[in-house]
Design an enzyme around this catalytic site. Structure first.
Site, mmCIF file in Angstrom:
data_model
loop_
_atom_site.group_PDB
_atom_site.id
_atom_site.type_symbol
_atom_site.label_atom_id
_atom_site.label_comp_id
_atom_site.label_asym_id
_atom_site.label_seq_id
_atom_site.Cartn_x
_atom_site.Cartn_y
_atom_site.Cartn_z
ATOM 1 N N TRP A 26 0.816 -1.218 0.000
ATOM 2 C CA TRP A 26 0.000 0.000 0.000
ATOM 3 C C TRP A 26 0.841 1.255 0.000
ATOM 4 C CZ3 TRP A 26 -4.295 -0.434 -2.177
ATOM 5 C CH2 TRP A 26 -5.081 -1.584 -2.016
ATOM 6 N N ASP A 84 -1.520 6.804 6.107
ATOM 7 C CA ASP A 84 -2.612 5.957 5.615
ATOM 8 C C ASP A 84 -2.882 4.949 6.722
ATOM 9 O OD1 ASP A 84 -4.268 4.088 4.470
ATOM 10 O OD2 ASP A 84 -2.912 3.562 2.815
ATOM 11 N N LYS A 87 -12.487 -1.287 6.269
ATOM 12 C CA LYS A 87 -11.799 -2.274 7.097
ATOM 13 C C LYS A 87 -12.261 -2.192 8.551
ATOM 14 C CE LYS A 87 -8.846 -2.606 3.476
ATOM 15 N NZ LYS A 87 -8.111 -1.719 2.582
HETATM 16 C C1 PLP Z 1 -7.425 -1.275 1.517
HETATM 17 C C2 PLP Z 1 -6.337 -0.314 1.647
HETATM 18 C C3 PLP Z 1 -6.187 0.741 0.738
HETATM 19 C C4 PLP Z 1 -7.092 0.927 -0.460
HETATM 20 O O1 PLP Z 1 -8.322 1.372 -0.027
HETATM 21 P P1 PLP Z 1 -9.488 1.773 -1.070
HETATM 22 O O2 PLP Z 1 -10.494 2.411 -0.159
HETATM 23 O O3 PLP Z 1 -9.950 0.502 -1.704
HETATM 24 O O4 PLP Z 1 -8.927 2.712 -2.054
HETATM 25 C C5 PLP Z 1 -5.158 1.634 0.943
HETATM 26 N N1 PLP Z 1 -4.316 1.498 1.979
HETATM 27 C C6 PLP Z 1 -4.431 0.502 2.869
HETATM 28 C C7 PLP Z 1 -3.449 0.395 4.010
HETATM 29 C C8 PLP Z 1 -5.443 -0.440 2.730
HETATM 30 O O5 PLP Z 1 -5.559 -1.444 3.607
#
Ligand code: PLP
Length: 358
Positions: A102, A171, A195
């Protein structure tokens, strides 16, 4: 009713109480004669939901008035682009820690906008890990520094956050509100909701107001953070239902308590890691000092056994255990809403599978 044990990495399990509450309110939201999906986002019912979602996040993260809570569509992936578009000037550079899949995805988007300095790179390392503080060579005067608090695919998680002079951005898609932390060092935090916060369709962005104001003025309104700040994330129609679910999920978390949730998350993960470490059949894939409490990754002796493990587990009601297609193996995602009992059932299944196939 039969609910499976849902180990999916995202969209992921939601608290049963939250789903039942949403079900009870679905057709006629509190006597309005409409569902929350069918009413004006400017009406009093939805406005209250929107305000509660923001207030819950603010309370759970212990945010001061210096911060704004924003809801933006486009997931965490849009944030990969919006962040550099706002804050990475043509003549500047931004620091990124490449800790895995990511982080690398965020770097790729930032490079389309401007200069990226990768201050440490352990994307491809096995066992997976996040870098040590001593490895990080920050760039003086960087526009901002970006980290990924939990690498959802490899299962590596920062246990304490690095310190830098540049505005720190994280993030936190896969571990936001799984543990208490001090938000003060951060200029911005973002997370796709699917999540740990609710369903897909909205990303939570927490941003320091003074940082938002520094964003590029040459962007279209929908790509500027200040647009969301100035309009309480209602410049246009927000993803009302996703925000409603986020309000219910954060209400549930407030009732449970964030400290208590953290202890429960740690205990769930520790039990699972102990089962892995106590066997020579299963092998953890993240370095011990930074193993994720959210995504527990491990391998079996062969890919055939991994395939069989996931198939048989699925038949036993343990679903979503297959590792990400880019790395294979097994991944048990055990977010806030994942029940303790499900971890115990998985451990029982692992012991039985090893007895039969080990
Ligand atoms: C799932 C995830 C993403 C992508 O998320 P989207 O909402 O599908 O764009 C980005 N960073 C991390 C750490 C993730 O777990």
């Amino acid at each position: 009713m039969s609910r499976i044990f849902n180990f999916s990495a995202g969209p992921a399990v939601l608290p049963l109480e939250v789903l039942q509450q949403a079900q009870a309110e679905m057709v006629d939201y509190r006597g309005s004669g409409m569902s929350i999906m069918e009413m004006s986002h400017r009406g009093k019912e939805y406005s209250a939901v929107h305000a509660e979602a923001m207030a819950n996040v603010r309370e759970l993260l212990g945010l001061t008035d210096e911060y704004e809570v924003l809801f933006i569509q486009g997931g965490a992936s849009l944030q990969f682009a919006m962040l550099p578009m706002n804050f990475l000037p043509k003549d500047g550079a931004a620091d990124y820690v490449n800790s895995g899949h990511w982080a690398a995805a965020a770097i790729k988007q930032a490079r389309l906008v401007g200069q990226v300095k990768v201050v440490a790179d352990c994307e491809k390392e096995i066992p997976a890990r996040v870098p040590e503080a001593a490895e990080l060579s920050w760039t003086p005067g960087a526009a901002y520094a970006h980290i990924t608090s939990n690498e959802t695919i490899s299962g590596a998680q920062w246990k304490s956050f690095p310190v830098t002079d540049a505005p720190l951005v994280a993030d936190m898609s896969s571990d936001i509100l799984s543990r208490p932390f001090d938000a003060k060092p951060f200029s911005m935090i973002y997370a796709g909701a699917q999540k740990n916060l609710g369903p897909a369709g909205v990303a939570l962005v927490v941003i320091r107001k003074s940082f938002a104001e520094k964003g590029s003025k040459g962007l279209p309104a929908m790509l500027r953070y200040v647009t969301y700040v100035e309009n309480q994330s209602m410049y246009n129609t927000p993803p009302c239902y996703s925000i409603y679910m986020l309000a219910l999920t954060t209400r549930w978390l407030k009732q449970f308590g964030l400290e208590r949730m953290h202890r429960q998350n740690r205990d769930k993960a520790a039990k699972l890691y102990a089962a892995i470490d106590g066997s020579s059949f299963y092998r953890g894939t993240a370095a011990k000092h930074c193993r994720s409490d959210m995504n527990v990754t491990f391998r079996l002796p062969t890919e055939e056994l991994e395939e069989r493990f996931c198939t048989e587990a699925s038949k036993a009601g343990l679903k979503g255990l297959k590792g990400h297609r880019s790395v294979g193996g097994v991944r048990a995602s055990i977010y806030n809403a994942f029940p303790v009992e499900g971890v115990d059932v998985l451990i029982g299944f692992m012991k039985d599978f090893e007895r039969r196939c080990g």
